[in-house]
Design a protein around this motif. Sequence first.
Motif, PDB file in Angstrom:
ATOM      1  N   SER A  15       0.872  -1.173   0.000  1.00  0.00           N
ATOM      2  CA  SER A  15       0.000   0.000   0.000  1.00  0.00           C
ATOM      3  C   SER A  15       0.910   1.223   0.000  1.00  0.00           C
ATOM      4  N   THR A  43      -0.969   1.156  -4.763  1.00  0.00           N
ATOM      5  CA  THR A  43      -2.253   1.669  -5.218  1.00  0.00           C
ATOM      6  C   THR A  43      -2.068   2.862  -6.140  1.00  0.00           C
ATOM      7  N   TYR A  67      -0.750  -1.243  -9.091  1.00  0.00           N
ATOM      8  CA  TYR A  67      -1.236  -2.625  -9.209  1.00  0.00           C
ATOM      9  C   TYR A  67      -1.903  -2.883 -10.551  1.00  0.00           C
ATOM     10  N   LEU A  90      -4.198  -4.206   1.788  1.00  0.00           N
ATOM     11  CA  LEU A  90      -4.012  -5.081   0.631  1.00  0.00           C
ATOM     12  C   LEU A  90      -5.022  -6.215   0.592  1.00  0.00           C
ATOM     13  N   THR A  92      -8.024  -6.235   1.174  1.00  0.00           N
ATOM     14  CA  THR A  92      -9.341  -5.815   0.692  1.00  0.00           C
ATOM     15  C   THR A  92      -9.298  -5.289  -0.740  1.00  0.00           C
ATOM     16  N   ASP A  93      -8.134  -5.388  -1.378  1.00  0.00           N
ATOM     17  CA  ASP A  93      -7.966  -4.863  -2.734  1.00  0.00           C
ATOM     18  C   ASP A  93      -8.112  -6.005  -3.740  1.00  0.00           C
ATOM     19  N   THR A  95      -7.662  -6.174  -6.930  1.00  0.00           N
ATOM     20  CA  THR A  95      -6.572  -6.298  -7.893  1.00  0.00           C
ATOM     21  C   THR A  95      -5.383  -7.020  -7.272  1.00  0.00           C
TER      22      THR A  95
END
Length: 184
Positions: A15, A43, A67, A90, A92-93, A95
């Motif tokens: 992040s 990000t 990303y 990360l 919760t991302d 991608t």
Amino acid sequence: MTSSLEGRTILLLSSNFGTERDEIRRPIDALREAGATVTVAATEGGTVRTLVVDHDPGPEVPVDTTYDAVQAGDYDAVVLPGGTLNADALRTDATVLSLVRDIAGAGKPVAAICHAPWILLEAGLVDGRDLTSVPTIRTDMVNGGGRWTDQEVVRDDSHGHLLITSRTPDDLDAFNAAIIDALS
């Protein structure tokens, strides 16, 4: 002189804020010293603002790309540094999770330290695996089907790709050595 990882490409996902200083800096330095090309993806472009023990400000680390601008197939492995805030962001991302799953699905090593195994859990890569992490997320790993152990580094190659996990910054020498060994 040819380095052991010359020609190898490593994706390091972070992040833009909250990554543990040593858990990003030391793997980057060790892998580059071994000859690998390390790409730091976050990000947003710019820098990663690191923290020391999730609290004190650390130095900034340059971001190479974002990303959404990388393809899993372009890399030989992925490294996931810890830091509570970093790993929580990360995991919760979508991608990030897709990149980690794609690299694992291609049979390539996935390495995570400290709180970063949270990302592995969200990506569906913990169930039935031997692993370690910072002890505070042990219950999460066990509840996700992992076989957690309190060891410096745990290597598990039982599901078609090598999973390398480690506990804390104190274990970084062994963590880095395991990644280098896996790619040599």
